[in-house]
Motif scaffolding. Structure first.
Motif, PDB file in Angstrom:
ATOM      1  N   ALA A 120     -15.418  15.207   6.666  1.00 30.83           N
ATOM      2  CA  ALA A 120     -16.450  16.092   8.088  1.00 30.83           C
ATOM      3  C   ALA A 120     -15.748  17.050   8.095  1.00 30.83           C
ATOM      4  O   ALA A 120     -14.839  16.824   8.057  1.00 30.83           O
ATOM      5  N   SER A 121     -16.426  17.670   8.929  1.00 30.88           N
ATOM      6  CA  SER A 121     -16.257  18.470   9.724  1.00 30.88           C
ATOM      7  C   SER A 121     -14.901  18.705  10.425  1.00 30.88           C
ATOM      8  O   SER A 121     -15.133  17.829  11.414  1.00 30.88           O
ATOM      9  N   VAL A 122     -14.579  19.875  11.168  1.00 29.09           N
ATOM     10  CA  VAL A 122     -13.139  19.856  11.974  1.00 29.09           C
ATOM     11  C   VAL A 122     -13.507  19.543  13.309  1.00 29.09           C
ATOM     12  O   VAL A 122     -12.684  19.014  13.748  1.00 29.09           O
ATOM     13  N   SER A 123     -14.786  20.134  13.648  1.00 28.54           N
ATOM     14  CA  SER A 123     -15.638  20.132  15.242  1.00 28.54           C
ATOM     15  C   SER A 123     -15.355  18.425  15.383  1.00 28.54           C
ATOM     16  O   SER A 123     -15.577  18.240  16.332  1.00 28.54           O
ATOM     17  N   GLU A 124     -15.171  17.456  14.211  1.00 26.57           N
ATOM     18  CA  GLU A 124     -15.627  16.680  15.060  1.00 26.57           C
ATOM     19  C   GLU A 124     -14.823  15.334  14.875  1.00 26.57           C
ATOM     20  O   GLU A 124     -14.380  13.994  15.009  1.00 26.57           O
ATOM     21  N   LEU A 125     -13.249  16.437  15.763  1.00 28.53           N
ATOM     22  CA  LEU A 125     -11.893  15.523  15.424  1.00 28.53           C
ATOM     23  C   LEU A 125     -11.218  15.374  16.990  1.00 28.53           C
ATOM     24  O   LEU A 125     -11.839  16.710  17.716  1.00 28.53           O
ATOM     25  N   LEU A 126     -11.525  14.208  17.764  1.00 27.41           N
ATOM     26  CA  LEU A 126     -11.678  14.193  18.832  1.00 27.41           C
ATOM     27  C   LEU A 126     -10.045  14.000  18.939  1.00 27.41           C
ATOM     28  O   LEU A 126      -9.775  13.716  20.054  1.00 27.41           O
ATOM     29  N   GLN A 127      -8.920  13.854  18.091  1.00 23.99           N
ATOM     30  CA  GLN A 127      -7.691  13.741  18.480  1.00 23.99           C
ATOM     31  C   GLN A 127      -7.331  14.946  18.945  1.00 23.99           C
ATOM     32  O   GLN A 127      -6.603  15.335  18.523  1.00 23.99           O
ATOM     33  N   GLY A 128      -5.941  14.847  20.393  1.00 27.43           N
ATOM     34  CA  GLY A 128      -5.492  15.354  20.983  1.00 27.43           C
ATOM     35  C   GLY A 128      -4.076  15.319  21.691  1.00 27.43           C
ATOM     36  O   GLY A 128      -3.460  15.566  22.458  1.00 27.43           O
ATOM     37  N   SER A 129      -3.433  14.000  20.895  1.00 27.40           N
ATOM     38  CA  SER A 129      -2.508  13.728  21.299  1.00 27.40           C
ATOM     39  C   SER A 129      -1.824  13.049  20.334  1.00 27.40           C
ATOM     40  O   SER A 129      -2.507  12.668  18.701  1.00 27.40           O
ATOM     41  N   TRP A 130       0.089  13.076  19.954  1.00 29.69           N
ATOM     42  CA  TRP A 130       0.205  11.676  19.208  1.00 29.69           C
ATOM     43  C   TRP A 130       0.596  11.004  19.609  1.00 29.69           C
ATOM     44  O   TRP A 130      -0.125   9.929  19.939  1.00 29.69           O
ATOM     45  N   GLU A 131       0.500  10.057  18.484  1.00 28.98           N
ATOM     46  CA  GLU A 131       0.449   8.700  18.010  1.00 28.98           C
ATOM     47  C   GLU A 131       1.738   7.971  18.376  1.00 28.98           C
ATOM     48  O   GLU A 131       3.115   6.989  18.206  1.00 28.98           O
ATOM     49  N   TRP A 132       2.076   8.118  20.229  1.00 34.99           N
ATOM     50  CA  TRP A 132       3.261   8.251  21.200  1.00 34.99           C
ATOM     51  C   TRP A 132       3.334   6.548  20.449  1.00 34.99           C
ATOM     52  O   TRP A 132       4.189   5.538  20.394  1.00 34.99           O
TER      53      TRP A 132
END
Length: 1033
Positions: free
Chosen positions: A553-565
């Protein structure tokens, strides 16, 4: 990597004055600065005054008494002129004073080794930057998969990636990798995890990423088929040993991404150069060169590893290491205790001044420039009579040496600052403690860093308000007045204004506390989104996506904005975390020990051996006596042999025996151990390979024999067949890449009687063992038993054409031709139909695609099959004509339509030729028996009775094919080429009946010429008689 140095902003004063009269000049400049800044201090000024002061006062009196003697201004213009002149004089005095401070700090603390570092050649006020070159520049300019997504594509599986973990510790590196891998999985990537050692994070990887994790040891490095993956991602320096298996063919073409977050090796590289360990540096550099991309989390590591840069360095900013370190440190330390231990009270206002991370080893001129900027700040808040509170300024830089602290204390005394108000702490001490006990952190560097400064992130993670210059890289991620507060760089007045916002009655203001709280929340996941999208873009621009692979999928579809703390939160709360995040030391120091132990031990051993081997005069005399005795015996034996009578015998018999002896000697040399093992075997399976990396996948036994497509990659001490020597066209890399394993089959069929003399023949690609579909011992026994029964013209195969690593579980299973289209960019049917029609010269409106059944039977793949030798020669005859026809269709085309990636286009015909055996066996009426490679169970596929109605027997008739082959041979003999680059004569024997007749006629002519000459000699003897020499003369 490039470095750019911007010109200085101002000219320095005369060096002679600075060196000879430094103390005097500094006092004078300081006094002038105070006079211009605050007129109230004039009364308390000492009588020391400079010539410049007296000159300015004398000039002012002239203006009052006689008017303007030097300037024609009067009235209001005179007032403006005085104001402008005063401001200018103040600016000049400030610059001179700050320059004196700079020279003082620079001379005292930073002159020890800066010229020998990466800063050599940089001018004051310059900048050190990483300029992308090579693949890093191409990655930055790449367009990703946007163009490919716009085309029609048939995909059946996700792109596969291998992830090699150097360790499985619970550290920031694992947190970053887990976050990155989970995000890439959402885009469609499929990961296979390999770990070099077990660790506490094993359960996290199993629960969140993959249930099956394979552990690799030194014995398993060479037994992984890396060609199964579209790319390999290696993490940490500890993965170097595993990377060694990727440096040999055929794995050297697999894209490799190496993520390095440690500075362990970077710190040792200067030591290696000093010790002269060039071989050790070359060993690391060769490993770095193998990687397509070396990824660093910040630009500082790029500078440190510059010695190993070969144009493949790339930076993807973002790592939770600073936040991890700050939170881990805060769990075990408290600000009151730290202040007490370092001599500060809770009433002190502690301001920590930090600079660029590029200058980490000493108090450099980067901090000297910071002092130039904050000099007015120091003079206002660090004076003894300051009513706003007790301010302490800490410079955090370099190492904790007396020279650095003395330099700062000397500057403080000359500026009349309070004793102890300015102190120095080094990074070799407790840097985290210095940041934690601070009330305000001031970033005073002159370097416009390319990445977000890690010291600022760590300070924000501690919850400390930060003041920083308005650099563009900072404006990109933080908001002024919300997360940090900016001041205009090179503007000390603006710094005073901003600093005042953080102070309220000698304490940190509520505004500063709000900024600190917001900054701490932002620092928690700062750069996380950029890190994830950076790796996604890197994969899109670097990897080759085969035709059967679904595009991510396109990179623009990434919604992850945080580390997996949340995955590591439980361990962090209980304190079960690895606070030391400096990296893996084992591989660096083990390799260093391996290279240095021979260097250190060599001189002692060499001296000992040298002393023992010195020849004395007695040794030389003994050697001379031995040589004389041996010569005496040799001459005596020669004289005895000359006097003995010897019967030479009949010359013809001696000649015959010599020839026979030579022949036996050649046969004895040729019949090596492998040939002796295969004696009596009814079948020989040739395992095709093309590089040393495939050696661990080859079998050793009487049934197998290697077939190398490269002379330099042949196994030592083996009787492997040299395919290049038997078929010279394979020496051309272009044709070797086009034909792949089929080229090895053509080499065996070329004069097959010279290499293969058994009734059955088989082939198996080295990839079969890598995919776990090679024959087991049980299956080998089953094949041997069936061949002894001689069941007729049968083809046994054990590697199946499968979808996504296994058979399709749905009822809508793909057909043979649909799977062929998936593997060949959607053009398999078209290419096969055109090549088949051209081969048989069929009309364009006539169907030329042989029908294949839609049943659920297996089809052969990976060139893994056994058949009678005569059938094999027939198949090769058909394949040579088909390949020539297919090549004729693409000879004038610059683009291969049978592949979508660059790697597929390089091996254009390989995937079609891999499936060609199925079409030939199906339409020639051969029985096709599938043998399960592990259990040995047999199952007939596509029974002959059921396919008679679909077979194109007339096109696959042996008589027709033999006639076509002879026609091509005749055209080749007559030099009647259908095209300039005619492939068919180069792929095997050129044989037809006319050639045999010509050979027989040539031999008959030679025989008749010899007979005629003998007859002429006899007639000449009869006519002239025999004349011999008289006896006794």
């Amino acid at each position: 990597m490039g470095r750019s140095s911007s010109p200085p902003r101002q000219e320095d004063n005369s060096k002679n004055n600075t060196i000879n009269n430094n103390d005097q000049g500094l006092y004078s400049i300081r006094d002038r600065f105070i006079l211009k800044r605050n007129s109230g201090h004039t009364r308390g000024r000492t009588k020391q005054s400079s010539l410049l002061d007296r000159h300015l006062v004398r000039s002012r009196h002239r203006f009052n008494r006689k008017g303007l003697l030097l300037c024609p201004f009067r009235g209001i213009y005179l007032f403006y002129f005085v104001v402008i002149f005063s401001v200018s004089a103040f600016a000049v005095a400030s610059m001179v004073m700050q320059g004196s401070i700079t020279r003082m700090v620079f001379r005292q603390g930073g002159e020890r080794g800066w010229r020998r570092s990466t800063r050599e050649g940089m001018r004051f006020g310059g900048s050190l930057k990483f300029s992308p070159v090579g693949i890093s520049r191409r990655l930055a300019q790449g367009g990703g998969l946007d163009r490919v997504r716009s085309t029609d594509r048939i995909g059946i599986r996700g792109p596969r990636l291998a992830l090699i973990l150097g360790n499985m510790k619970e550290d920031p590196e694992s947190l970053m990798l887990v976050t990155m891998v989970k995000s890439l999985q959402r885009l469609g990537y499929v990961f296979k995890i390999y770990a070099l050692e077990h660790g506490k994070a094993h359960s996290i990887w199993e629960e969140s990423i993959s249930k099956k994790i394979s552990f690799l040891g030194p014995a398993e490095f060479g037994h992984v088929d890396w060609s199964l993956f579209e790319g390999v991602v290696a993490c940490s320096l500890g993965a170097k040993e595993a990377i060694s298996s990727l440096m040999q063919e055929p794995f050297d073409a697999t894209p490799l991404i190496w993520i390095i977050q440690e500075d362990t090796l970077a710190k040792r590289l200067p030591v290696y150069e000093k010790m002269g360990l060039k071989h050790l540096v070359y060993n690391w550099k060769s490993a770095f060169t193998r990687a397509n991309v070396i990824v660093f989390p910040n630009f500082m590591l790029v500078m440190l590893y510059s010695l190993l840069d070969t144009g493949n360095f790339h930076v993807i900013p973002g790592s939770p290491v600073d936040v991890w370190g700050a939170e881990s440190y805060s769990m075990t330390h408290a600000k009151p205790q730290l202040r007490e231990d370092n001599g500060f009270s809770m009433d002190d206002m502690v301001v920590v001044v930090v600079g660029s991370s590029l200058f980490y080893d000493e108090l450099s001129w980067d901090y000297a420039f910071a002092m130039r900027t904050i000099a007015p700040l120091l003079m206002r808040y660090a004076r003894a009579n300051n009513a706003e509170g007790s301010f302490k300024f800490i410079f955090l830089s370099g190492n904790s040496t007396d020279g650095d602290n003395d330099a700062l204390q000397q500057v403080a005394s000359r500026l009349r600052l309070t004793q102890g108000s300015v102190r120095h702490f080094g990074f070799d001490g407790d840097a985290n403690g210095v940041l934690l006990m601070a009330d305000i952190v001031l970033y005073g560097s002159s370097q416009e860093e390319q990445g977000f400064p890690p010291l600022i992130i760590r300070a924000m993670a501690f919850g400390i308000p930060v003041i920083t210059p308005d650099f563009p890289i900072l404006k990109k991620y933080v908001v002024d007045g919300v997360d940090v507060v900016f001041f205009q760089k090179h503007q000390p007045g603006d710094l005073l204004r901003v600093f005042a916002l953080f102070i309220s009655n000698g304490r940190v203001s509520s505004f500063a506390q709000t900024v600190a709280s917001s900054g701490r929340l932002l620092a928690k996941n700062i750069l996380a989104s950029e890190c994830i999208t950076g790796y996604a873009s890197l994969l899109e621009n670097l990897l080759n996506f085969p035709s059967d692979v679904l595009l991510p999928a396109s990179v623009s579809e990434l919604l992850q904005g945080s580390w997996e703390w949340n995955l590591f939160r439980k361990e962090m709360e209980h304190g079960n975390v690895n606070v030391n995040v400096s990296g893996d030391f084992n591989v660096v120091y083990l390799l260093e020990e391996e290279f240095t132990k021979h260097v250190t031990g060599m001189p002692k051993k060499g001296n000992k051996i040298q002393n023992q081997d010195i020849l004395t005069e007695q040794d030389l005399n003994t050697m001379a006596e031995i040589e004389n005795f041996e010569n005496y015996e040799r001459l005596g034996n020669e004289e005895v042999n000359e006097r003995m009578e010897r019967i030479p015998g009949v010359w013809t018999k001696i000649y015959r025996n010599a020839r026979k002896s030579d022949k036996l000697k050649v046969e004895e040399n040729g019949r090596n151990e492998g040939e002796l093992e295969r004696t009596g075997q009814s079948v020989c399976i040739y395992e095709i390979y093309s590089g040393a990396g495939a050696w661990p996948f080859l079998h050793h036994g009487s049934m197998y024999r290697g077939l190398s497509l490269s002379r330099r990659a042949m196994r030592l001490r083996s009787d492997d067949v040299d395919a290049v020597g038997r078929l010279p066209i394979l020496n051309v890399s272009y044709y070797r890449d086009l034909l792949c394993e089929v080229g090895g089959m053509f080499s065996i069929a070329n004069k097959v009687e010279t290499v293969h003399k058994r009734p059955w023949i088989g082939f198996q690609s080295w990839r079969a063992a890598g995919r776990k579909v090679s024959l087991s011992t049980q299956a080998e026994k089953v094949i041997e038993e069936k061949l002894q029964e001689n069941q007729g013209d049968v083809m046994y195969f054990w590697a199946c054409l499968e979808v996504d690593g296994g058979r399709a579980a749905t009822t809508d299973a793909p057909t043979f031709w649909s799977m062929c289209d998936m593997l060949n960019g959607g053009h398999c049917r078209t290419a096969f139909e055109n090549a088949f029609g051209k081969m048989y010269a069929l009309p364009s409106d006539m169907e030329a695609l042989p029908p294949m059944p839609n049943d659920e039977g297996h089809w052969s793949a990976l060139h893994s099959w056994v058949m009678p030798t005569t059938s094999f020669l027939e198949f090769v005859m058909f394949s040579r004509m088909f390949v020539d026809s297919l090549h004729g269709l693409h000879i004038n085309s610059s683009v291969c339509l049978l592949g979508s990636s660059d790697l597929e286009k390089k091996h254009c015909y390989c995937r079609v030729l891999e499936l060609l055996i199925n079409v030939w066996a199906y339409h020639t009426g051969r029985r096709m028996l599938y043998i399960e490679p592990h259990s040995g169970l047999l199952e007939e596929q596509h029974p002959v009775v059921q396919r008679k109605a679909f077979m194109w027997a007339k096109y696959f008739n042996f008589t027709l094919l033999k006639g076509m082959d002879e026609d091509l041979a005749e055209a080749s003999e007559d030099d009647d080429r259908p095209m300039k680059m005619w492939l068919w004569p180069l792929t095997g024997e050129v044989d037809w009946q006319g050639i045999h007749e010509m050979e027989r006629e040539y031999k008959y002519r030679l025989k008749m010429v010899k007979k005629r000459r003998n007859k002429e000699k006899k007639l000449e003897k009869l006519r002239n008689g025999y004349k011999g020499k008289p006896l006794g003369l």
